[in-house]
Every structure is written in C-alpha cells, then in structure tokens.
Enzyme design. Structure first.
Site, short mmCIF file in Angstrom:
data_model
loop_
_atom_site.label_atom_id
_atom_site.label_comp_id
_atom_site.label_asym_id
_atom_site.label_seq_id
_atom_site.Cartn_x
_atom_site.Cartn_y
_atom_site.Cartn_z
N ARG A 1 0.80 -1.22 0.00
CA ARG A 1 0.00 0.00 0.00
C ARG A 1 0.84 1.28 0.00
O ARG A 1 0.34 2.36 -0.23
CB ARG A 1 -0.96 -0.01 1.20
CG ARG A 1 -2.07 -1.05 1.08
CD ARG A 1 -2.75 -1.38 2.40
NE ARG A 1 -2.01 -2.34 3.20
CZ ARG A 1 -2.42 -2.83 4.37
NH1 ARG A 1 -3.56 -2.42 4.89
NH2 ARG A 1 -1.68 -3.71 5.03
N LYS B 1 8.75 -1.02 3.13
CA LYS B 1 7.93 -0.12 3.97
C LYS B 1 8.66 0.35 5.23
O LYS B 1 8.65 1.54 5.56
CB LYS B 1 6.62 -0.82 4.36
CG LYS B 1 5.81 -0.03 5.38
CD LYS B 1 4.37 -0.46 5.47
CE LYS B 1 4.18 -1.70 6.29
NZ LYS B 1 2.74 -1.95 6.51
N ASN C 1 -6.56 -4.91 17.81
CA ASN C 1 -5.23 -5.45 18.08
C ASN C 1 -4.19 -4.46 17.56
O ASN C 1 -4.14 -4.16 16.37
CB ASN C 1 -5.09 -6.79 17.33
CG ASN C 1 -3.66 -7.29 17.30
OD1 ASN C 1 -2.88 -7.02 18.22
ND2 ASN C 1 -3.33 -8.03 16.25
C1 UD1 Z 1 -1.64 -6.75 11.57
C2 UD1 Z 1 -2.49 -7.71 12.42
C3 UD1 Z 1 -3.76 -6.97 12.84
C4 UD1 Z 1 -3.40 -5.71 13.62
C5 UD1 Z 1 -2.45 -4.83 12.79
C6 UD1 Z 1 -1.90 -3.71 13.66
C7 UD1 Z 1 -2.09 -9.97 11.59
C8 UD1 Z 1 -2.63 -11.10 10.79
N1 UD1 Z 1 -2.85 -8.88 11.65
O1 UD1 Z 1 -2.37 -6.45 10.38
O2 UD1 Z 1 -4.55 -7.81 13.68
O3 UD1 Z 1 -4.57 -5.00 13.94
O4 UD1 Z 1 -1.31 -5.59 12.33
O5 UD1 Z 1 -1.17 -2.78 12.90
O6 UD1 Z 1 -1.04 -10.11 12.17
N2 UD1 Z 1 5.04 -8.87 8.02
C9 UD1 Z 1 6.07 -9.75 7.81
N3 UD1 Z 1 5.86 -10.90 7.10
C10 UD1 Z 1 4.65 -11.20 6.58
C11 UD1 Z 1 3.58 -10.29 6.79
C12 UD1 Z 1 3.81 -9.14 7.51
O7 UD1 Z 1 7.19 -9.51 8.26
O8 UD1 Z 1 4.54 -12.25 5.94
C13 UD1 Z 1 5.30 -7.65 8.80
C14 UD1 Z 1 5.11 -6.38 8.01
O9 UD1 Z 1 6.35 -5.98 7.43
C15 UD1 Z 1 4.63 -5.40 9.07
C16 UD1 Z 1 3.96 -6.29 10.10
O10 UD1 Z 1 4.38 -7.60 9.86
O11 UD1 Z 1 5.70 -4.72 9.67
C17 UD1 Z 1 2.44 -6.22 10.02
O12 UD1 Z 1 2.02 -6.62 8.74
P1 UD1 Z 1 0.84 -5.89 7.98
O13 UD1 Z 1 0.69 -6.52 6.65
O14 UD1 Z 1 1.00 -4.43 8.07
O15 UD1 Z 1 -0.39 -6.39 8.89
P2 UD1 Z 1 -1.76 -5.63 9.10
O16 UD1 Z 1 -2.64 -5.93 7.95
O17 UD1 Z 1 -1.52 -4.23 9.42
MG MG Z 2 0.14 -2.95 9.29
#
Ligand code: UD1
Ligand code: MG
Length: 475
Positions: free
Chosen positions: A19, A26, A183
């Site tokens: 996004r 990011k 969360n």
């Molecule tokens: C996540 C949470 C959500 C919470 C929100 C808070 C999950 C499934 N959901 O959603 O409940 O309300 O954060 O901001 O956890 N990342 C990785 N590897 C991956 C996917 C993500 O390292 O495979 C990292 C991203 O770089 C990021 C963080 O995890 O720093 C959160 O990922 P993001 O995709 O932003 O999750 P949200 O949809 O925001």
């Molecule tokens: Mg996030």
C-alpha cells in the site's frame, strides 16, 4: 529487563508494504528522521529489551544494511512472506535458548512508546506472579479502543471478558466488525506457549496467510489466559500502511520532539511550523522561530537564536550563536557565530568562535578562524582562513581549475578588499592587505599590500564630445 524475565524482541519487518506503492521496503520509510524500523528498535531498547530478532524478507539486504553495526540485532529471513505467523516462525531459530518471554512488534508502528512497552512487561510479570493454577497466563496483547477500527484485527472476548480470539477485518462477520477494541500488533508471549501455538497455525482464512493473530485463539482454546493492556492514546497504535498514515505518524513524532525540547528549556515560537527530527539536540534557552527544520544528528548549543527559515542538517552550532534564514549542511560553528540571513554552509565548513558569515556567502570545506568575517556576497571553498580576517564583499576563492580543487590559505589579521579573486593554490600571509578588485595568483607576503589592477586612465571630455549621446546631439 526490569522484571528479571529474560525477554527477546521479535520485530516483523519482512512485508512488502504494497500500500506504500514504493520501491523502498515499507519499514525503511522515514518519519521524523528515523526509519520506522529504527524508531521501533529505539523504543524496544529504551524499554530495556536488549536482544532483538529482526525478521527481514522483502528488500532484506537493504533492511539489514540499514541496521548495520547495531548491537543486539539478530536477523532472520522470511522468504516468501506467508503472513505474520509464518514470520514469527522464521524468527524462532534465532531466539536465544534462555528466553522466557517474547515481545513481538510490527516494524510499521513507529508511534509506540517505550513507556507502553514497559507497562506491558510489568503487567505481564504481575500476571505471572498471580497465576491461577487452572488457567496459566500465556500472553498479553496491546489493544486500543478506536472510533474507527476499520482495517485492524478485532479483539473477541467471551461473556466474562476473557480474550478468545483476534479476527482480522477481512475475516470478520458484520457483527464482529462492530467491535471497537483492536489489536495494536504488539504482544508478549510466554516463549514455550508461543512455540507450541505457532506449530499449529494454518492458513484457512480470507488472505490465505498464516496469521500470528490465530495464536490467540489457539492459546485460549488450550485453556490458557491472555491479558491485555489498553493503550491510553489511540495514536500510539497506528500501523503505517500507506503514505497518508506515514505523514500522520511523522507529524505526531515532530509534535512529541518539540514538546520534549520545550520541557527541557527550549523556546519554540510556533512548534507546528518547525520540523525537528528525533536525533537532534538543542540546548536550553535557545529560541527557535517559525519554519525552522533541524535534521539528522544536528546539535545546537544553549542560548542560541534560530531565526525563521533555517534548514540545518547534521551540523553543530556552539552556544550563543544567531542564525537567520540560512542553510547549514554538515557544517560546524563555534560559540557566538552570526550566520545569515541567506548564508549557505556546505559540508566541511568549520567556523571557530565569534565568526560572522553574512548574506549570500557560501562556505565549503573551509576553516574560518576566531573573529573572522565573511559578511557579504562571497564564495570561500577549500580554504584555511586565520583569525580576525575580514573578507571584503564579493570576494571569491577560485578553487577549481576544471580538473582539481586547490587550497587558499589566508593568515591572521588579513584584510581582503572587496571583489577580490583568490586563484588557488595561493597563500596570503599574516597582516597582509589586498586592494579591492585584485585577482591574486601569487603569495602575498606578511604585512604587504598587494594591488593587482591596471592603472586608471582618463580621456578628457569624452562624455561631452565622443560618447554616442554627444555624437547624436551633434547630428
Ligand atoms: C496486523 C495484524 C492486525 C493488527 C495490525 C496492527 C495480523 C494477521 N494482523 O495487520 O490484527 O490489527 O497488524 O497494525 O497479524 N510482516 C512480515 N511478514 C509477513 C507479513 C507481515 O514480516 O509475511 C510484517 C510487516 O512488514 C509489518 C507487520 O508484519 O511490519 C504487520 O504486517 P501488515 O501486513 O502491516 O499487517 P496488518 O494488515 O496491518
Ligand atoms: Mg500494518
């Protein structure tokens, strides 16, 4: 950590950040001078958690390089990125064996405060100390009540208020979407309980990902307890997913920085108009007027005045200095400097004490000695200027021959007349004078006056008789 529970932090930083619509990962986007990841790490350390596992994936090399040399950082690779649960699974081999609790954070929540992380740790420790034998504590989550919870995972509780699950926006029923408790993406888990739950994750959900948030329902179903800490300030939990949220996060960090400086004795006339980055230091009783930007590792001494519109990057300015509408980049100034309006100090400009650099003067890679002045319209580059030197208006160092840069040396107590060209390499010795308008190509000896101009000549009555106007009048 404070409670003698050996804690390791896991920071999830492998996601692409689709996004953001950016070539840059990011977590490397900056807010108030630090990357989001640096900021999260900073808070983790300030909360006393000294060991961190950073999970990298998208742009792994770049993310690793951005933290080079930082103590306590271990890296784990998540490739491909199959969700936050999968992400933490990849961190497990890097978590030290004596770890008792794991603090998990997202790399995209730069507004989390160290105090909040400390509060989470303390409450987790209290929870452990007050265990109910039939329902041991498995973890603690940071939650928050939002007026608009859209996009966040929702906290599902049972009738008694116990946490049962986190449901992601995309998987939530219409009823669950009404839940305002979200969360924040910050958790502490008992390490063995976390390991066990992670091993049971699946990807049967709307996004086909292994959700870390499913750990919660797995632990609850196993009869374990999950506590929560509610963030008092909803802003703190902001996850940055796009550039609109990045700008909002940066603006909050600038606001906090200005507040911290004001409480430490700095006057900021209009804080909302200034951008002072997080690593900047400013001494007490300095007054900062509107529209100033202080960046990088800039240090401003006490009792200074930064009049409006200063842009100061990675520079140091001594006590009692006064700077107006000027640009400083990798420059240093001693005490009581007077700079501007409209001065430009470039990398390697090194001013001793009591130096004046006035309007439209540019200084690059040059030492200017105590009490010396470059008051107007000058370029001084690749130079060593002694003490109590006056550089006349319009003087320039001709430092570049088209191939190489050369040094101009000026001794102490030298007077350089206006509009002088100093063709480097060249030296002007102590107590010398240079007549205005001279182009100096040879050493000027100590105490001498150098004059380099053709003698003035006159053609009598030229104006009345020979000038075009005179000829025109005659015709
Ligand atoms: C996540 C949470 C959500 C919470 C929100 C808070 C999950 C499934 N959901 O959603 O409940 O309300 O954060 O901001 O956890 N990342 C990785 N590897 C991956 C996917 C993500 O390292 O495979 C990292 C991203 O770089 C990021 C963080 O995890 O720093 C959160 O990922 P993001 O995709 O932003 O999750 P949200 O949809 O925001
Ligand atoms: Mg996030």
């Amino acid at each position: 950590m404070s409670n003698n529970i050996k804690t390791t932090a896991v920071i999830m930083a492998a996601g692409k950040g689709t996004r953001m619509k950016s070539a840059l990962p990011k977590v490397l986007h900056k807010a108030a001078g630090r990357t989001m990841l640096q900021q999260v790490l900073h808070q983790v350390r300030a909360a006393g958690v000294d060991e961190q596992v950073i999970v990298v994936g998208h742009g792994a090399d770049e993310v690793r390089a951005s933290l080079q040399g930082q103590p306590g950082c271990h890296f784990a690779l998540q490739m491909p990125q199959l969700g936050t649960g999968h992400c933490v699974q990849q961190a497990l081999p890097k978590i030290p064996a004596d770890t008792q609790a794991v603090l998990i954070l997202c790399g995209d929540t730069p507004l989390l405060r160290a105090e909040t992380l400390r509060q989470m740790q303390e409450q987790f420790a209290v929870g452990l100390a007050n265990q109910a034998a039939d329902k041991p504590l498995a973890g603690l989550l940071l939650t928050c009540l939002l007026d608009n919870p859209t996009g966040y995972g929702r906290i599902v509780r049972d009738k008694s208020g116990s946490v049962q699950a986190i449901v992601e926006e995309k998987d939530a029923t219409a009823e669950q979407k009404q839940i305002r408790e979200i969360n924040a993406g910050a958790y502490i888990f008992d390490y063995p309980a976390l390991q066990k739950a992670l091993a049971q994750l699946d990807n049967n959900n709307a996004q086909g990902e292994y959700y870390l948030t499913d750990v919660i329902s797995l632990l609850a179903q196993a009869g374990l307890r999950l506590d929560t800490v509610q963030a008092a300030d909803p802003l703190e939990t902001t996850g940055v997913n796009d550039r609109v949220q990045l700008a909002a996060a940066a603006s909050e960090l600038y606001h906090r920085k200005a507040e911290e400086l004001m409480l430490s004795g700095v006057t900021i006339i209009n804080p909302a108009s200034c951008c002072i980055e997080l690593d900047v230091e400013v001494g007490a009783d300095t007054v900062i007027y509107p529209n100033c930007q202080l960046r990088g590792c800039t240090k401003i001494g006490p009792g200074c005045v930064l009049d409006s519109d200063c842009l100061i990057t990675d520079s140091e300015v001594g006590a009692g200095s006064h700077i107006t509408k000027s640009v400083l980049n990798q420059a240093t100034a001693g005490q009581k400097a007077e700079i501007g309006p409209f001065a430009y100090l470039r990398p390697g400009a090194r001013l001793a004490d009591n130096v004046k650099i006035g309007d439209f003067a540019e200084i690059k890679n040059a030492k200017i000695g105590n009490g010396s002045k470059v008051p107007h319209l000058s370029y001084i580059g690749d130079a060593e200027v002694g003490e109590n030197v006056n550089i006349g208006c319009g003087t320039i160092t001709c430092n570049y021959d088209g191939l190489n840069k050369h040094l101009t040396k000026i001794g102490n107590n030298v007077f350089v007349g206006s509009n002088t060209n100093l063709v480097a390499p060249v030296s002007v010795e102590d107590d010398a004078f240079i007549a205005a308008g001279s182009t100096i190509t040879k050493t000027v000896n100590a105490g001498a006056l150098a004059v380099e101009r053709s003698p003035q000549r006159e053609i009598a009555n030229w104006g009345r008789e020979k000038s075009p106007r005179a000829l025109n009048n005659k015709a």
